[in-house]
Design a protein around this motif. Structure first.
Motif, PDB file in Angstrom:
ATOM      1  N   LEU A   1      -0.140   7.928   4.307  1.00 26.38           N
ATOM      2  CA  LEU A   1      -0.812   7.110   3.308  1.00 26.38           C
ATOM      3  C   LEU A   1      -0.355   7.591   1.942  1.00 26.38           C
ATOM      4  O   LEU A   1      -0.610   8.739   1.560  1.00 26.38           O
ATOM      5  N   ILE A   2       0.336   6.721   1.211  1.00 20.65           N
ATOM      6  CA  ILE A   2       0.903   7.094  -0.082  1.00 20.65           C
ATOM      7  C   ILE A   2       0.495   6.062  -1.126  1.00 20.65           C
ATOM      8  O   ILE A   2       0.138   4.927  -0.801  1.00 20.65           O
ATOM      9  N   ALA A   3       0.553   6.452  -2.394  1.00 17.01           N
ATOM     10  CA  ALA A   3       0.416   5.488  -3.481  1.00 17.01           C
ATOM     11  C   ALA A   3       1.758   4.782  -3.652  1.00 17.01           C
ATOM     12  O   ALA A   3       2.817   5.405  -3.525  1.00 17.01           O
ATOM     13  N   THR A   4       1.722   3.483  -3.904  1.00 19.00           N
ATOM     14  CA  THR A   4       2.955   2.715  -4.059  1.00 19.00           C
ATOM     15  C   THR A   4       3.864   3.375  -5.086  1.00 19.00           C
ATOM     16  O   THR A   4       3.461   3.560  -6.239  1.00 19.00           O
ATOM     17  N   PRO A   5       5.078   3.775  -4.711  1.00 23.50           N
ATOM     18  CA  PRO A   5       5.966   4.444  -5.671  1.00 23.50           C
ATOM     19  C   PRO A   5       6.388   3.520  -6.806  1.00 23.50           C
ATOM     20  O   PRO A   5       6.420   2.289  -6.657  1.00 23.50           O
ATOM     21  N   LEU A   6       6.722   4.132  -7.943  1.00 24.81           N
ATOM     22  CA  LEU A   6       7.221   3.359  -9.080  1.00 24.81           C
ATOM     23  C   LEU A   6       8.543   2.679  -8.751  1.00 24.81           C
ATOM     24  O   LEU A   6       8.806   1.558  -9.193  1.00 24.81           O
ATOM     25  N   ASP A   7       9.374   3.343  -7.986  1.00 24.71           N
ATOM     26  CA  ASP A   7      10.678   2.801  -7.606  1.00 24.71           C
ATOM     27  C   ASP A   7      10.491   1.688  -6.581  1.00 24.71           C
ATOM     28  O   ASP A   7      10.102   1.937  -5.443  1.00 24.71           O
ATOM     29  N   ALA A   8      10.792   0.470  -6.987  1.00 25.71           N
ATOM     30  CA  ALA A   8      10.562  -0.681  -6.105  1.00 25.71           C
ATOM     31  C   ALA A   8      11.443  -0.633  -4.859  1.00 25.71           C
ATOM     32  O   ALA A   8      11.111  -1.237  -3.835  1.00 25.71           O
ATOM     33  N   GLY A   9      12.566   0.068  -4.912  1.00 27.05           N
ATOM     34  CA  GLY A   9      13.474   0.111  -3.763  1.00 27.05           C
ATOM     35  C   GLY A   9      13.335   1.362  -2.926  1.00 27.05           C
ATOM     36  O   GLY A   9      14.249   1.722  -2.180  1.00 27.05           O
ATOM     37  N   TRP A  10      12.173   2.016  -2.998  1.00 28.29           N
ATOM     38  CA  TRP A  10      12.005   3.307  -2.331  1.00 28.29           C
ATOM     39  C   TRP A  10      12.150   3.219  -0.815  1.00 28.29           C
ATOM     40  O   TRP A  10      12.651   4.141  -0.169  1.00 28.29           O
ATOM     41  N   ALA A  11      11.729   2.106  -0.210  1.00 29.63           N
ATOM     42  CA  ALA A  11      11.693   2.027   1.260  1.00 29.63           C
ATOM     43  C   ALA A  11      13.061   1.735   1.858  1.00 29.63           C
ATOM     44  O   ALA A  11      13.396   2.235   2.930  1.00 29.63           O
ATOM     45  N   GLY A  12      13.862   0.928   1.160  1.00 31.77           N
ATOM     46  CA  GLY A  12      15.156   0.535   1.706  1.00 31.77           C
ATOM     47  C   GLY A  12      15.014  -0.098   3.078  1.00 31.77           C
ATOM     48  O   GLY A  12      14.106  -0.894   3.312  1.00 31.77           O
ATOM     49  N   ASP A  13      15.886   0.291   3.989  1.00 30.39           N
ATOM     50  CA  ASP A  13      15.807  -0.190   5.372  1.00 30.39           C
ATOM     51  C   ASP A  13      15.174   0.838   6.303  1.00 30.39           C
ATOM     52  O   ASP A  13      15.182   0.658   7.517  1.00 30.39           O
ATOM     53  N   LEU A  14      14.616   1.905   5.718  1.00 23.63           N
ATOM     54  CA  LEU A  14      14.173   3.021   6.534  1.00 23.63           C
ATOM     55  C   LEU A  14      12.703   2.930   6.938  1.00 23.63           C
ATOM     56  O   LEU A  14      12.314   3.382   8.016  1.00 23.63           O
TER      57      LEU A  14
END
Length: 306
Positions: free
Chosen positions: A143-156
């Motif tokens: 459970l995390i706070a939504t990161p500032l970097d919009a592309g943090w998740a990528g395809d992973l």
């Protein structure tokens, strides 16, 4: 190279030595040492070197570790898939301290009552650290706070929002109302260590207003942060939901700056690494996501203990 040997190898790495790994696995030390030696013989290379009393991974050990994590995670996934999709086994969950304290206690109690065959393990940390733990298969979900970097998740990663947190600013009682960063009279920001997403958001907010705190005082809990704010050491930002846990807020004022905003809490997991136990947790969290925090306070006014 069997799964048991990889489990022992991973435990020695995680526990920083044979003694603690043996205790963790309920094995005798000699058995752990023997299995490591057998694995090294099978692979034809040393996996550890001794540095004083410490065992340090060799380059070959560093190479093997992520493969071991992936193989063991895949084996867990296969076991889950073969159990008729009924939640069971181990579920390793990581979470921010704020969610662990304010959101999860009743939900995890409900989850345990519904699915007693699941052994739920919990750890806390900053959002950046938790993303790393999911990436490296050290936990199943976080459970995390939504990161500032919009592309943090990528395809992973896959993710789903489960809570929405309003960020508020805490000041000593008597501080003037805060609607923008220029209204802050104290130069010290009290916050968690780097890697905390809420800290990243408030520092971005400061920057957007053309100012920066003179000093950041890093603390490890909201109880300590609130105490320091009450003592006049600085200002802090926190999710409104954690404030109901504080026993004495008589010397604290709460402010809702116009642009500080709300942040979604995400449940994240590695894409393709899903299980019945994790799905049951996701459904439990989503089923309670709409419940309000139950905290209300006038802007700039003392927030009484609840």
């Amino acid at each position: 190279m069997d799964l048991a040997a990889l489990t022992i190898f991973r435990a020695v790495v995680r526990e920083n030595g044979v003694t603690r790994a043996a205790a963790k696995l309920n094995r005798v030390q000699s058995n752990v040492t023997t299995r490591i030696k057998q694995l090294e013989e099978q692979l034809g290379t040393a996996l550890f070197i001794r540095d004083g009393r410490r065992l340090v991974l060799t380059p070959a050990g560093e190479t093997l570790l992520p493969y071991a994590e992936r193989l063991l995670a895949l084996a867990d996934e296969a076991r889950h898939a073969l159990r008729e999709n009924r939640p069971s086994g181990r579920l390793r969950l990581a979470t921010m301290e704020s969610a662990a304290a304010s959101r999860l206690p009743s939900l995890l109690a409900q989850y345990h009552q519904n699915w007693p065959e699941v052994a739920l393990e919990l750890e806390t940390g900053t959002s950046v650290r938790l993303i790393k733990h999911v990436r490296e298969f050290e936990v199943d979900a976080a459970l995390i706070a939504t990161p500032l970097d919009a592309g943090w998740a990528g395809d992973l990663f896959d993710s789903v929002p489960v809570f929405r947190e309003e960020l508020v600013m805490l000041t000593p009682r008597g501080h003037r109302p805060i609607r923008a960063a220029r209204d802050i009279a104290l130069s010290t920001l009290i916050a968690f260590e780097q890697g905390c997403a809420y800290r990243a958001y408030v520092e971005k907010w400061y920057t957007e207003h053309g100012i920066r705190p003179t000093r950041v005082l890093e603390l490890g809990s909201y109880h300590a942060i609130v105490a320091c704010v009450a003592a006049g050491a600085g200002v802090a930002v926190a999710p409104r939901s954690v404030l109901e846990l504080q026993h004495d807020m008589s010397n604290i004022a709460i402010h809702s700056p116009d642009t500080l905003g709300t942040i979604d809490t995400l449940l994240i997991w590695r894409r393709g690494h899903f299980s019945a136990a994790l799905n049951a947790l996701r459904e439990t969290l989503l089923g309670n996501a709409a419940k309000p925090s139950g905290i209300a306070a006038a802007e700039g006014a003392p927030l009484q203990a609840v």
